[in-house]
Design a protein around this motif. Structure first.
Motif, PDB file in Angstrom:
ATOM      1  N   ALA A  28      28.121 -27.371  40.659  1.00 58.44           N
ATOM      2  CA  ALA A  28      26.788 -26.794  40.459  1.00 58.44           C
ATOM      3  C   ALA A  28      25.732 -27.869  40.675  1.00 58.44           C
ATOM      4  O   ALA A  28      25.954 -29.048  40.379  1.00 58.44           O
ATOM      5  CB  ALA A  28      26.666 -26.213  39.054  1.00 58.44           C
ATOM      6  N   ILE A  29      24.581 -27.478  41.199  1.00 55.52           N
ATOM      7  CA  ILE A  29      23.521 -28.454  41.442  1.00 55.52           C
ATOM      8  C   ILE A  29      22.936 -28.929  40.109  1.00 55.52           C
ATOM      9  O   ILE A  29      23.047 -28.254  39.082  1.00 55.52           O
ATOM     10  CB  ILE A  29      22.406 -27.873  42.336  1.00 55.52           C
ATOM     11  N   SER A  30      22.312 -30.075  40.132  1.00 54.76           N
ATOM     12  CA  SER A  30      21.783 -30.694  38.916  1.00 54.76           C
ATOM     13  C   SER A  30      20.770 -29.795  38.209  1.00 54.76           C
ATOM     14  O   SER A  30      20.782 -29.687  36.981  1.00 54.76           O
ATOM     15  CB  SER A  30      21.134 -32.037  39.261  1.00 54.76           C
ATOM     16  N   ALA A  31      19.907 -29.148  38.957  1.00 52.53           N
ATOM     17  CA  ALA A  31      18.887 -28.291  38.356  1.00 52.53           C
ATOM     18  C   ALA A  31      19.512 -27.162  37.554  1.00 52.53           C
ATOM     19  O   ALA A  31      18.912 -26.671  36.585  1.00 52.53           O
ATOM     20  CB  ALA A  31      17.971 -27.721  39.438  1.00 52.53           C
ATOM     21  N   TRP A  32      20.705 -26.739  37.939  1.00 48.02           N
ATOM     22  CA  TRP A  32      21.392 -25.656  37.236  1.00 48.02           C
ATOM     23  C   TRP A  32      22.187 -26.188  36.051  1.00 48.02           C
ATOM     24  O   TRP A  32      22.143 -25.620  34.963  1.00 48.02           O
ATOM     25  CB  TRP A  32      22.325 -24.926  38.206  1.00 48.02           C
ATOM     26  N   ARG A  33      22.905 -27.269  36.261  1.00 47.04           N
ATOM     27  CA  ARG A  33      23.737 -27.844  35.192  1.00 47.04           C
ATOM     28  C   ARG A  33      22.905 -28.193  33.972  1.00 47.04           C
ATOM     29  O   ARG A  33      23.339 -27.976  32.837  1.00 47.04           O
ATOM     30  CB  ARG A  33      24.434 -29.129  35.678  1.00 47.04           C
ATOM     31  N   ASP A  34      21.734 -28.747  34.192  1.00 47.35           N
ATOM     32  CA  ASP A  34      20.910 -29.248  33.096  1.00 47.35           C
ATOM     33  C   ASP A  34      20.048 -28.164  32.459  1.00 47.35           C
ATOM     34  O   ASP A  34      19.238 -28.458  31.574  1.00 47.35           O
ATOM     35  CB  ASP A  34      19.998 -30.372  33.603  1.00 47.35           C
ATOM     36  N   GLY A  35      20.202 -26.919  32.899  1.00 46.69           N
ATOM     37  CA  GLY A  35      19.318 -25.857  32.443  1.00 46.69           C
ATOM     38  C   GLY A  35      19.900 -24.984  31.339  1.00 46.69           C
ATOM     39  O   GLY A  35      21.007 -25.194  30.845  1.00 46.69           O
ATOM     40  N   THR A  36      19.116 -23.985  30.959  1.00 46.24           N
ATOM     41  CA  THR A  36      19.514 -22.964  29.986  1.00 46.24           C
ATOM     42  C   THR A  36      19.493 -21.614  30.695  1.00 46.24           C
ATOM     43  O   THR A  36      19.120 -21.514  31.870  1.00 46.24           O
ATOM     44  CB  THR A  36      18.530 -22.939  28.804  1.00 46.24           C
ATOM     45  N   GLY A  37      19.893 -20.563  29.968  1.00 48.31           N
ATOM     46  CA  GLY A  37      19.840 -19.230  30.548  1.00 48.31           C
ATOM     47  C   GLY A  37      18.444 -18.876  31.022  1.00 48.31           C
ATOM     48  O   GLY A  37      18.254 -18.361  32.133  1.00 48.31           O
ATOM     49  N   TYR A  38      17.446 -19.194  30.207  1.00 53.02           N
ATOM     50  CA  TYR A  38      16.064 -18.888  30.562  1.00 53.02           C
ATOM     51  C   TYR A  38      15.611 -19.688  31.779  1.00 53.02           C
ATOM     52  O   TYR A  38      15.018 -19.144  32.715  1.00 53.02           O
ATOM     53  CB  TYR A  38      15.139 -19.183  29.378  1.00 53.02           C
ATOM     54  N   SER A  39      15.903 -21.002  31.777  1.00 49.71           N
ATOM     55  CA  SER A  39      15.436 -21.842  32.884  1.00 49.71           C
ATOM     56  C   SER A  39      16.127 -21.465  34.186  1.00 49.71           C
ATOM     57  O   SER A  39      15.528 -21.567  35.272  1.00 49.71           O
ATOM     58  CB  SER A  39      15.672 -23.317  32.565  1.00 49.71           C
ATOM     59  N   ARG A  40      17.377 -21.003  34.121  1.00 51.86           N
ATOM     60  CA  ARG A  40      18.082 -20.597  35.342  1.00 51.86           C
ATOM     61  C   ARG A  40      17.489 -19.317  35.913  1.00 51.86           C
ATOM     62  O   ARG A  40      17.395 -19.168  37.133  1.00 51.86           O
ATOM     63  CB  ARG A  40      19.571 -20.438  35.038  1.00 51.86           C
ATOM     64  N   VAL A  41      17.098 -18.411  35.042  1.00 55.97           N
ATOM     65  CA  VAL A  41      16.410 -17.198  35.508  1.00 55.97           C
ATOM     66  C   VAL A  41      15.112 -17.575  36.208  1.00 55.97           C
ATOM     67  O   VAL A  41      14.790 -17.064  37.291  1.00 55.97           O
ATOM     68  CB  VAL A  41      16.134 -16.246  34.324  1.00 55.97           C
ATOM     69  N   GLN A  42      14.356 -18.480  35.601  1.00 52.73           N
ATOM     70  CA  GLN A  42      13.093 -18.907  36.204  1.00 52.73           C
ATOM     71  C   GLN A  42      13.317 -19.612  37.543  1.00 52.73           C
ATOM     72  O   GLN A  42      12.516 -19.476  38.481  1.00 52.73           O
ATOM     73  CB  GLN A  42      12.335 -19.834  35.250  1.00 52.73           C
ATOM     74  N   LEU A  43      14.421 -20.337  37.650  1.00 57.30           N
ATOM     75  CA  LEU A  43      14.727 -21.039  38.889  1.00 57.30           C
ATOM     76  C   LEU A  43      14.994 -20.053  40.024  1.00 57.30           C
ATOM     77  O   LEU A  43      14.467 -20.207  41.137  1.00 57.30           O
ATOM     78  CB  LEU A  43      15.945 -21.949  38.681  1.00 57.30           C
ATOM     79  N   VAL A  44      15.798 -19.023  39.750  1.00 60.83           N
ATOM     80  CA  VAL A  44      16.092 -18.026  40.780  1.00 60.83           C
ATOM     81  C   VAL A  44      14.823 -17.239  41.145  1.00 60.83           C
ATOM     82  O   VAL A  44      14.616 -16.900  42.318  1.00 60.83           O
ATOM     83  CB  VAL A  44      17.220 -17.071  40.320  1.00 60.83           C
ATOM     84  N   LYS A  45      13.985 -16.985  40.165  1.00 55.50           N
ATOM     85  CA  LYS A  45      12.705 -16.326  40.467  1.00 55.50           C
ATOM     86  C   LYS A  45      11.870 -17.195  41.419  1.00 55.50           C
ATOM     87  O   LYS A  45      11.209 -16.671  42.326  1.00 55.50           O
ATOM     88  CB  LYS A  45      11.924 -16.062  39.169  1.00 55.50           C
ATOM     89  N   GLN A  46      11.916 -18.504  41.233  1.00 58.65           N
ATOM     90  CA  GLN A  46      11.184 -19.399  42.133  1.00 58.65           C
ATOM     91  C   GLN A  46      11.778 -19.376  43.544  1.00 58.65           C
ATOM     92  O   GLN A  46      11.037 -19.510  44.529  1.00 58.65           O
ATOM     93  CB  GLN A  46      11.214 -20.825  41.585  1.00 58.65           C
ATOM     94  N   TYR A  47      13.091 -19.222  43.635  1.00 52.63           N
ATOM     95  CA  TYR A  47      13.709 -19.127  44.962  1.00 52.63           C
ATOM     96  C   TYR A  47      13.123 -17.948  45.738  1.00 52.63           C
ATOM     97  O   TYR A  47      12.860 -18.056  46.936  1.00 52.63           O
ATOM     98  CB  TYR A  47      15.225 -18.936  44.836  1.00 52.63           C
TER      99      TYR A  47
END
Length: 317
Positions: free
Chosen positions: A242-261
């Protein structure tokens, strides 16, 4: 107070201008969509894409098509840029890194005939597909394996599979055909013409994409106007891949990351987040407590959904 009012007026003017541009783009896309369809229906003229329907052989030689956007990540596009372009870079170089730097091709060379999330997650995912992907659709299953989790009773015009292991994909009876590609080395879908698919799905694999901006731009390109993308994930992963941005995140932050994609690609609708499927909403204190206990006991379900240009509404037959 005067400068503050002027600043507020500037913000309102900017918002109005952006809303007008968005509305114009949506109207243009809607007109193009209507002109290419006789009626508002998911039953469209067959597109064989040069391959026989039902063939489960791996995709061989393919015609090289020009790349959608060859500019480097981070290139800023103006508001008038063509839809589907990468508007901004979401991840930094550090956030794209993985703990294990070996090739993904080597890592996935051994078939894994198993499910990576529990039955509760998968039943919700199948129901979500049932609700969002109409019958007779042409579906692209990205990062697929030996099973696609599409509802068995629904007939699709074609289901194209992509993955990293040929043995796994050969066992997937739902696929019309498949192809193997490492999207971290070749983040293109250049064997497909523009506006080929009605839906693109990706189950518990978005965390491994090192160049999601390019992959999401390609998903936009191959989608028909009104087509849907469903990205589902939980808290499980191959941690070392898994990429660093995902490994270091939480459920909420991962949702926000995919929304940014989604948001970094011009033309996608506002991303929608789904955390429960097939359950009547219960916002009472007891209902929230039950939901918390359920998500703690099972693999938490997350899905981020977006459409190309607009969310189409279809008449039921």
């Amino acid at each position: 107070l005067g400068p503050l009012l002027s600043l507020e007026t500037l913000h309102i003017t900017h918002f109005t201008a952006m809303a007008t541009l968005s509305a114009c783009a949506t109207d243009a896309s809607l007109q193009a969509f209507k002109s290419s369809h006789r009626s508002v229906s998911w039953r469209r003229t067959d597109q064989q894409m040069g391959l026989r329907l039902g063939s489960r052989k791996a995709l061989g030689s393919r015609k090289k098509l020009p790349a959608r956007d060859d500019r480097p990540l981070g290139t800023v596009c103006s508001a008038s840029s063509q839809a589907g372009m990468i508007m901004r870079e979401v991840l930094s170089p550090e956030q794209r890194m993985k703990m294990e730097a070996s090739s993904d091709t080597y890592f996935y060379s051994v078939p894994r005939i198993c499910t990576h999330v529990d039955d509760s997650f998968l039943s919700q995912l199948t129901q979500l597909y049932r609700e969002r992907i109409p019958a007779e659709s042409t579906v692209l299953d990205l990062c697929s394996s030996w099973i696609s989790h599409l509802p068995e009773e629904v007939e699709y015009r074609q289901v194209v599979g992509h993955g990293m292991n040929e043995m796994e994909l050969m066992k997937n009876r739902r696929l019309s055909y498949f192809f193997v590609r490492n999207l971290n080395e070749e983040p293109q879908l250049d064997q497909f013409d523009d506006q080929t698919f009605d839906a693109v799905v990706c189950c518990v694999s978005v965390q491994y994409l090192q160049y999601p901006e390019k992959v999401f731009a390609e998903m936009y390109r191959v989608l028909k106007p009104g087509g849907v993308v469903i990205m589902s994930f939980s808290n499980r992963m191959f941690y070392q891949k898994a990429i660093s941005a995902w490994r270091d995140g939480t459920g909420y932050s991962r949702v926000q990351l995919v929304k940014q994609y989604f948001s970094c690609i011009s033309g996608f609708t506002e991303p929608e987040v789904v955390t429960e499927v097939g359950v009547a909403p219960d916002n009472s204190l007891l209902g929230k407590l039950k939901k918390f206990v359920s998500r703690s006991a099972n693999d938490p379900f997350y899905a981020v959904i977006s459409y190309r240009n607009f969310k189409a509404v279809y008449d039921e037959e």
